[in-house]
Write a protein that holds these residues in place. Structure first.
Motif, short mmCIF file in Angstrom:
data_model
loop_
_atom_site.label_atom_id
_atom_site.label_comp_id
_atom_site.label_asym_id
_atom_site.label_seq_id
_atom_site.Cartn_x
_atom_site.Cartn_y
_atom_site.Cartn_z
N LEU A 1 0.83 -1.20 0.00
CA LEU A 1 0.00 0.00 0.00
C LEU A 1 0.87 1.26 0.00
CD1 LEU A 1 -2.71 -1.02 2.62
CD2 LEU A 1 -3.04 -0.74 0.15
N PHE A 2 1.86 1.28 0.87
CA PHE A 2 2.70 2.46 1.04
C PHE A 2 3.70 2.59 -0.10
CE2 PHE A 2 6.30 4.84 2.72
CZ PHE A 2 5.70 5.89 3.37
N PHE A 3 4.58 1.60 -0.25
CA PHE A 3 5.65 1.68 -1.24
C PHE A 3 5.17 1.35 -2.65
CE2 PHE A 3 8.14 0.64 2.63
CZ PHE A 3 8.95 1.77 2.67
N GLY A 4 4.33 0.32 -2.78
CA GLY A 4 3.90 -0.13 -4.10
C GLY A 4 2.89 0.80 -4.73
N ALA A 5 1.77 1.05 -4.04
CA ALA A 5 0.68 1.87 -4.58
C ALA A 5 0.89 3.37 -4.29
CB ALA A 5 -0.65 1.41 -4.01
N HIS A 6 1.83 3.69 -3.39
CA HIS A 6 2.04 5.08 -2.94
C HIS A 6 0.74 5.66 -2.37
CE1 HIS A 6 5.38 5.53 -6.26
NE2 HIS A 6 5.62 4.53 -5.44
N ASN A 7 -0.07 4.80 -1.78
CA ASN A 7 -1.38 5.21 -1.27
C ASN A 7 -1.27 5.46 0.23
OD1 ASN A 7 -4.07 5.50 -0.48
ND2 ASN A 7 -4.77 4.22 -2.18
N LEU A 8 -0.95 6.70 0.59
CA LEU A 8 -0.76 7.04 2.00
C LEU A 8 -2.07 6.98 2.78
CD1 LEU A 8 1.85 9.95 1.76
CD2 LEU A 8 2.23 7.48 1.88
N ASN A 9 -3.19 7.29 2.13
CA ASN A 9 -4.49 7.17 2.82
C ASN A 9 -4.71 5.73 3.30
OD1 ASN A 9 -5.30 9.86 2.45
ND2 ASN A 9 -6.24 9.42 0.46
N MET A 10 -4.53 4.77 2.39
CA MET A 10 -4.75 3.37 2.76
C MET A 10 -3.68 2.87 3.72
SD MET A 10 -7.60 2.41 1.61
CE MET A 10 -7.46 0.69 2.05
N ALA A 11 -2.45 3.36 3.60
CA ALA A 11 -1.38 2.96 4.51
C ALA A 11 -1.71 3.40 5.94
CB ALA A 11 -0.04 3.52 4.06
N VAL A 12 -2.27 4.61 6.09
CA VAL A 12 -2.65 5.10 7.42
C VAL A 12 -3.78 4.24 7.99
CG1 VAL A 12 -3.74 7.03 8.67
CG2 VAL A 12 -1.82 7.47 7.14
N ILE A 13 -4.81 3.97 7.18
CA ILE A 13 -5.92 3.13 7.63
C ILE A 13 -5.41 1.75 8.02
CG2 ILE A 13 -8.05 1.96 6.87
CD1 ILE A 13 -8.55 4.54 5.13
N ASP A 14 -4.55 1.18 7.18
CA ASP A 14 -3.99 -0.14 7.45
C ASP A 14 -3.24 -0.16 8.78
OD1 ASP A 14 -2.90 -2.90 6.09
OD2 ASP A 14 -1.30 -1.92 7.22
N VAL A 15 -2.34 0.81 9.00
CA VAL A 15 -1.52 0.78 10.21
C VAL A 15 -2.36 1.03 11.47
CG1 VAL A 15 -0.66 3.18 10.35
CG2 VAL A 15 0.82 1.28 11.04
N ALA B 1 6.09 3.45 13.94
CA ALA B 1 5.72 3.32 12.52
C ALA B 1 4.40 4.02 12.22
CB ALA B 1 5.66 1.85 12.13
N THR B 2 3.46 3.96 13.16
CA THR B 2 2.17 4.63 13.00
C THR B 2 2.37 6.14 12.97
OG1 THR B 2 1.01 2.81 14.07
CG2 THR B 2 -0.13 4.92 14.00
N CYS B 3 3.13 6.65 13.93
CA CYS B 3 3.41 8.10 13.97
C CYS B 3 4.13 8.53 12.69
CB CYS B 3 4.24 8.46 15.19
SG CYS B 3 3.35 8.25 16.75
N LEU B 4 5.08 7.73 12.23
CA LEU B 4 5.83 8.05 11.02
C LEU B 4 4.92 8.04 9.79
CD1 LEU B 4 8.57 8.69 9.75
CD2 LEU B 4 9.00 6.22 9.64
N THR B 5 4.07 7.03 9.69
CA THR B 5 3.14 6.94 8.55
C THR B 5 2.20 8.15 8.53
OG1 THR B 5 3.21 4.51 8.62
CG2 THR B 5 1.37 5.51 7.44
N ILE B 6 1.66 8.51 9.69
CA ILE B 6 0.74 9.66 9.78
C ILE B 6 1.49 10.96 9.44
CG2 ILE B 6 -0.64 11.06 11.37
CD1 ILE B 6 -1.44 8.34 12.72
N ARG B 7 2.71 11.10 9.94
CA ARG B 7 3.49 12.30 9.68
C ARG B 7 3.82 12.42 8.18
NH1 ARG B 7 7.00 15.66 12.68
NH2 ARG B 7 7.55 17.32 11.22
N ILE B 8 4.22 11.31 7.54
CA ILE B 8 4.50 11.32 6.10
C ILE B 8 3.22 11.63 5.33
CG2 ILE B 8 5.17 9.87 4.12
CD1 ILE B 8 7.25 8.54 6.03
N TRP B 9 2.10 11.07 5.77
CA TRP B 9 0.79 11.32 5.16
C TRP B 9 0.46 12.82 5.22
CZ3 TRP B 9 -3.76 12.72 7.96
CH2 TRP B 9 -4.95 12.67 7.23
#
Length: 166
Positions: free
Chosen positions: A97-111, A146-154
């Motif tokens: 989701l994050f690296f492959g699709a570059h979908n930060l919305n879905m990566a945040v929901i996933d994490v 990782a959650t904080c990092l994903t949200i911050r990158i998002w």
């Protein structure tokens, strides 16, 4: 001799999806991830494979302890091992989701869902095997980062939120 095989199998299992996620998305790290705006506290790229190797080994062995204490795949194992399996699937889904699709919305929901399932796994395992639950603590700590990092990158990369624009 058979228990040794189960121990190794359960311990290795989390690494399978982790390795596959890395392998399939490895080209995206230098080409896409490095260009993202990241916070100063983001760990170095070299830390991630070392951390995940230790975390996957701990959670895999812990899952063996729980499975063994519950006498294998019994009815008592459905919830604790089901929670573990579900969180493992979400863990494995994050890199595509994050690296492959570059979908930060879905990566945040996933994490965020992963966090809940991992916490549920720890709580359900605590009553079965305290060592197994303790072995999940470093994983939950890393997931918090990782959650904080994903949200911050998002938040810091709004142009990347919904995925590849090919």
């Amino acid at each position: 001799g058979r228990m040794w095989a189960y121990t190794v199998g359960f311990t290795v299992l989390p690494h399978v999806g982790g390795f596959l996620g890395w392998f399939l998305n490895r080209k995206e790290i230098p080409e896409w991830y490095e260009k993202l705006k990241k916070p100063s506290w983001c760990p170095s790229r070299r830390v991630f494979p070392v951390a995940w190797t230790m975390l996957y080994t701990g959670m895999g062995y812990a899952s063996y302890l729980v499975w063994n204490d519950l006498g294998g795949c019994s009815s008592k194992a459905i919830l604790p091992l089901g929670l573990y399996g579900a969180q493992l699937v979400l863990n494995w889904a994050w890199p595509p989701l994050f690296f492959g699709a570059h979908n930060l919305n879905m990566a945040v929901i996933d994490v965020l869902c992963l966090d809940g399932l991992a916490l549920g796994t720890l709580c359900s395992w605590y009553r079965i095997n305290r060592l197994a639950a303790l072995l999940l603590l470093p994983y939950l700590g890393w997931l918090a980062m990782a959650t904080c990092l994903t949200i911050r990158i998002w938040k810091d990369n709004p142009q990347q939120k919904s995925g590849k624009s090919d």
